[in-house]
Design a protein around this motif. Sequence first.
Motif, PDB file in Angstrom:
ATOM      1  N   HIS A  85       0.860  -1.299  -0.015  1.00 14.43           N
ATOM      2  CA  HIS A  85      -0.163  -0.040  -0.015  1.00 14.43           C
ATOM      3  C   HIS A  85       0.901   1.233   0.025  1.00 14.43           C
ATOM      4  O   HIS A  85       1.753   1.255   1.146  1.00 14.43           O
ATOM      5  CB  HIS A  85      -0.880   0.070   1.193  1.00 14.43           C
ATOM      6  CG  HIS A  85      -1.906  -1.021   1.211  1.00 14.43           C
ATOM      7  ND1 HIS A  85      -2.802  -1.195   0.269  1.00 14.43           N
ATOM      8  CD2 HIS A  85      -1.843  -2.232   2.020  1.00 14.43           C
ATOM      9  CE1 HIS A  85      -3.569  -2.643   0.669  1.00 14.43           C
ATOM     10  NE2 HIS A  85      -3.032  -2.960   1.481  1.00 14.43           N
ATOM     11  N   VAL A  86       0.703   1.884  -1.114  1.00 20.21           N
ATOM     12  CA  VAL A  86       1.533   3.177  -1.187  1.00 20.21           C
ATOM     13  C   VAL A  86       1.083   4.256  -0.167  1.00 20.21           C
ATOM     14  O   VAL A  86      -0.221   4.588  -0.220  1.00 20.21           O
ATOM     15  CB  VAL A  86       1.559   3.755  -2.665  1.00 20.21           C
ATOM     16  CG1 VAL A  86       2.439   4.806  -2.738  1.00 20.21           C
ATOM     17  CG2 VAL A  86       2.590   2.674  -3.425  1.00 20.21           C
ATOM     18  N   HIS A  87       1.821   4.768   0.554  1.00 22.87           N
ATOM     19  CA  HIS A  87       1.264   5.958   1.664  1.00 22.87           C
ATOM     20  C   HIS A  87       0.953   7.170   0.741  1.00 22.87           C
ATOM     21  O   HIS A  87       1.575   7.640  -0.073  1.00 22.87           O
ATOM     22  CB  HIS A  87       2.500   6.152   2.522  1.00 22.87           C
ATOM     23  CG  HIS A  87       2.061   7.176   3.711  1.00 22.87           C
ATOM     24  ND1 HIS A  87       1.559   8.520   3.448  1.00 22.87           N
ATOM     25  CD2 HIS A  87       1.789   6.851   5.130  1.00 22.87           C
ATOM     26  CE1 HIS A  87       0.974   8.914   4.649  1.00 22.87           C
ATOM     27  NE2 HIS A  87       1.202   7.880   5.556  1.00 22.87           N
ATOM     28  N   PRO A  88      -0.345   7.572   0.983  1.00 26.14           N
ATOM     29  CA  PRO A  88      -0.861   8.591   0.179  1.00 26.14           C
ATOM     30  C   PRO A  88       0.119   9.923   0.067  1.00 26.14           C
ATOM     31  O   PRO A  88       0.078  10.646  -0.946  1.00 26.14           O
ATOM     32  CB  PRO A  88      -2.166   9.036   0.831  1.00 26.14           C
ATOM     33  CG  PRO A  88      -2.273   8.383   2.001  1.00 26.14           C
ATOM     34  CD  PRO A  88      -1.075   7.140   1.901  1.00 26.14           C
ATOM     35  N   VAL A  89       0.992  10.143   1.152  1.00 20.07           N
ATOM     36  CA  VAL A  89       2.007  11.340   1.055  1.00 20.07           C
ATOM     37  C   VAL A  89       2.853  11.098  -0.223  1.00 20.07           C
ATOM     38  O   VAL A  89       3.379  12.084  -0.856  1.00 20.07           O
ATOM     39  CB  VAL A  89       2.989  11.528   2.482  1.00 20.07           C
ATOM     40  CG1 VAL A  89       3.966  10.427   2.415  1.00 20.07           C
ATOM     41  CG2 VAL A  89       3.292  12.773   2.515  1.00 20.07           C
ATOM     42  N   THR A  90       3.087  10.093  -0.524  1.00 15.26           N
ATOM     43  CA  THR A  90       4.001   9.641  -1.967  1.00 15.26           C
ATOM     44  C   THR A  90       3.255  10.725  -2.909  1.00 15.26           C
ATOM     45  O   THR A  90       4.018  11.170  -3.978  1.00 15.26           O
ATOM     46  CB  THR A  90       3.872   8.277  -2.350  1.00 15.26           C
ATOM     47  OG1 THR A  90       4.478   7.525  -1.154  1.00 15.26           O
ATOM     48  CG2 THR A  90       4.876   7.952  -3.283  1.00 15.26           C
ATOM     49  N   TYR A  91       2.058  10.587  -3.230  1.00 14.28           N
ATOM     50  CA  TYR A  91       1.292  11.225  -4.275  1.00 14.28           C
ATOM     51  C   TYR A  91       1.554  12.796  -4.228  1.00 14.28           C
ATOM     52  O   TYR A  91       1.852  13.501  -5.332  1.00 14.28           O
ATOM     53  CB  TYR A  91      -0.071  10.896  -4.597  1.00 14.28           C
ATOM     54  CG  TYR A  91      -0.216   9.192  -4.794  1.00 14.28           C
ATOM     55  CD1 TYR A  91      -0.118   8.885  -5.954  1.00 14.28           C
ATOM     56  CD2 TYR A  91      -0.324   8.409  -3.668  1.00 14.28           C
ATOM     57  CE1 TYR A  91       0.176   7.391  -6.081  1.00 14.28           C
ATOM     58  CE2 TYR A  91      -0.676   7.174  -3.761  1.00 14.28           C
ATOM     59  CZ  TYR A  91      -0.474   6.539  -5.117  1.00 14.28           C
ATOM     60  OH  TYR A  91      -0.387   5.119  -5.376  1.00 14.28           O
ATOM     61  N   GLU A  92       1.542  13.168  -3.114  1.00 14.54           N
ATOM     62  CA  GLU A  92       1.568  14.676  -2.905  1.00 14.54           C
ATOM     63  C   GLU A  92       3.193  14.917  -3.095  1.00 14.54           C
ATOM     64  O   GLU A  92       3.342  16.115  -3.777  1.00 14.54           O
ATOM     65  CB  GLU A  92       1.351  14.875  -1.264  1.00 14.54           C
ATOM     66  CG  GLU A  92      -0.046  14.509  -1.164  1.00 14.54           C
ATOM     67  CD  GLU A  92      -0.712  14.860   0.269  1.00 14.54           C
ATOM     68  OE1 GLU A  92      -1.526  14.532   0.775  1.00 14.54           O
ATOM     69  OE2 GLU A  92       0.429  15.339   1.286  1.00 14.54           O
ATOM     70  N   VAL A 118      -0.369  18.645   3.289  1.00 13.48           N
ATOM     71  CA  VAL A 118       0.082  20.035   2.851  1.00 13.48           C
ATOM     72  C   VAL A 118      -0.002  20.385   1.348  1.00 13.48           C
ATOM     73  O   VAL A 118      -0.148  21.461   1.032  1.00 13.48           O
ATOM     74  CB  VAL A 118       1.045  20.680   3.650  1.00 13.48           C
ATOM     75  CG1 VAL A 118       0.811  20.695   5.190  1.00 13.48           C
ATOM     76  CG2 VAL A 118       2.331  20.246   3.258  1.00 13.48           C
ATOM     77  N   MET A 119       0.511  19.466   0.661  1.00 11.29           N
ATOM     78  CA  MET A 119       0.532  19.579  -0.980  1.00 11.29           C
ATOM     79  C   MET A 119      -0.675  18.655  -1.552  1.00 11.29           C
ATOM     80  O   MET A 119      -1.151  17.981  -1.210  1.00 11.29           O
ATOM     81  CB  MET A 119       2.042  18.878  -1.456  1.00 11.29           C
ATOM     82  CG  MET A 119       2.968  19.378  -0.424  1.00 11.29           C
ATOM     83  SD  MET A 119       3.903  20.815  -0.975  1.00 11.29           S
ATOM     84  CE  MET A 119       5.083  21.315   0.268  1.00 11.29           C
ATOM     85  N   ALA A 120      -0.954  19.337  -2.756  1.00 10.78           N
ATOM     86  CA  ALA A 120      -1.867  18.663  -3.479  1.00 10.78           C
ATOM     87  C   ALA A 120      -1.442  17.598  -4.320  1.00 10.78           C
ATOM     88  O   ALA A 120      -0.325  17.435  -4.796  1.00 10.78           O
ATOM     89  CB  ALA A 120      -2.368  19.719  -4.726  1.00 10.78           C
ATOM     90  N   ARG A 146      -6.603  25.774   5.256  1.00 12.92           N
ATOM     91  CA  ARG A 146      -6.928  26.612   3.829  1.00 12.92           C
ATOM     92  C   ARG A 146      -6.780  25.639   3.035  1.00 12.92           C
ATOM     93  O   ARG A 146      -7.314  26.278   1.854  1.00 12.92           O
ATOM     94  CB  ARG A 146      -5.848  27.650   4.019  1.00 12.92           C
ATOM     95  CG  ARG A 146      -4.570  27.461   3.874  1.00 12.92           C
ATOM     96  CD  ARG A 146      -3.626  28.510   3.309  1.00 12.92           C
ATOM     97  NE  ARG A 146      -4.070  29.785   3.314  1.00 12.92           N
ATOM     98  CZ  ARG A 146      -3.543  30.734   4.127  1.00 12.92           C
ATOM     99  NH1 ARG A 146      -2.492  30.741   4.597  1.00 12.92           N
ATOM    100  NH2 ARG A 146      -4.173  32.086   4.023  1.00 12.92           N
ATOM    101  N   GLY A 147      -6.398  24.550   2.710  1.00 14.28           N
ATOM    102  CA  GLY A 147      -6.220  23.639   1.609  1.00 14.28           C
ATOM    103  C   GLY A 147      -7.521  22.950   1.304  1.00 14.28           C
ATOM    104  O   GLY A 147      -7.743  22.162   0.499  1.00 14.28           O
ATOM    105  N   ALA A 148      -8.753  23.206   2.219  1.00 13.80           N
ATOM    106  CA  ALA A 148      -9.960  22.527   2.117  1.00 13.80           C
ATOM    107  C   ALA A 148     -10.600  22.989   0.632  1.00 13.80           C
ATOM    108  O   ALA A 148     -10.305  24.289   0.395  1.00 13.80           O
ATOM    109  CB  ALA A 148     -11.031  22.872   3.374  1.00 13.80           C
TER     110      ALA A 148
END
Length: 400
Positions: free
Chosen positions: A82-89, A230-232, A351-353
């Motif tokens: 399972h790739v950690h979602p932060v990787t995509y960010e 914090v990053m898209a 603010r990223g919502a």
Amino acid sequence: MSTIRVDVSRCTLCGECVAACPFDAVEIVQGALHFTEACRLCRICIRRCPQEALALEERPREHTERGTYRDVLIFAEQHEGHVHPVTYELIGKGLELARELGQKLHVVLIGSGVRVQADHLLAYGPATVYVFDHPDLRWFRIEPYTRAVVRVAQEIRPNIMLLGATPIGRSLAPRIAARLGTGLTADCTSLSVKPNGDLVQTRPAFGGNVMAQIVTPGHRPQMATIRYKVMAPARPVQAAPGRVVELLCDEDLLRTDIEVLGFTPYELDRGIEEADVIVAAGRGIGRAEGLALIGQLAELLGGAVGVTRPLVEQGWADHRQQVGMSGRTVRPRLYIACGISGAVQHVAGMRGAEHIVAINTDPEAPIFDVAHLGLVGDLYEIVPKLIDDLKEGAALHGLP
Ligand SMILES: Cc1cc2nc3c(=O)[nH]c(=O)nc-3n(C[C@H](O)[C@H](O)[C@H](O)COP(=O)(O)OP(=O)(O)OC[C@H]3O[C@@H](n4cnc5c(N)ncnc54)[C@H](O)[C@@H]3O)c2cc1C
């Protein structure tokens, strides 16, 4: 690195420096002064020494040849496939930085049976996914993982290197930085590049009171860990021209003193970071019982309850629910701020919502500057109406 030099012809081992050191970093070992790793080079010992036997020895910094470093390298974290979602960010930000510098993005992935994940990551647009795939790499073990990333970094000499500020990223990054002889900025919340290739690494400092901008002008790669959410995140690209490169996992790479006896899954606190909808309460709720109303709205929307720091300080909510600079950073699809003024420390975390709705009695409240939809009024009038409308809507559509 600088050190404290001892002039042994003057030192009488009087012990003044040992007593003066606030870090307990000075010892007398076998008739000689010894400075431990705890030494912060604060120079108090130098000033206190009655014999003037101590001095700071400044060694000139060795700068790396910046020009020979290019491209961006990111560490793709995975666990059991399972790739950690932060990787995509990281990929999203890494691609943006690489594009700005006219350079490429590479990914390094380590694990067992992770070829599928490598192909999957390729679809997000990196030029290369370097893979270390071996049964011994199934669990994260710091020594082989460090060696693997360092090997890739030494081979491709990246200008910028990014890891997630996760427990794994936080333990791996300093080791890699030390091996590569470069600096590391931990827990960044924002990154940008100067035209000369310097990475501007922004992170909260002094308890969140200032946002520090850190550059690493003399060393390469420029290394940073990035906070989750914090990053898209990157999106898959139409044509992904990159390639997967499988690298050798030899004995030297796999060497480890850590033996994994077993693995007990930790009950993950998915936390408010994972919620698509957050209804957040601020001091405007006035009393702890008000949280029940906020919870009711959150439940109806299938979301979670967030809070501002004063509510945690009052003991009304758990610190894991706190949104903001000294709390969690969230990026839900919908954020409803109820009775929240919109202080910078809070806004930094939400603010990223995608959609922000604010309910506040004060039309001048700064939260309205970041809200996409503002409702001026008493939350105790507005929230019950929203709850009634949602219930009515659900009943109309035969929903539970
Ligand atoms: C180093 C540092 C780090 C910090 N980190 C964080 C952090 O991570 N997260 C965080 O949240 N804060 C943080 N803070 C605190 C931050 O500065 C603010 O004090 C805090 O966010 C204010 O919380 P609030 O909006 O709930 O309260 P207030 O600022 O008191 O605002 C309450 C709002 O409710 C409105 N209101 C009152 N009654 C009603 C009603 N009946 N209906 C509708 N609206 C009403 C008022 O008009 C007001 O705008 C930090 C501060 C420091 C110094």
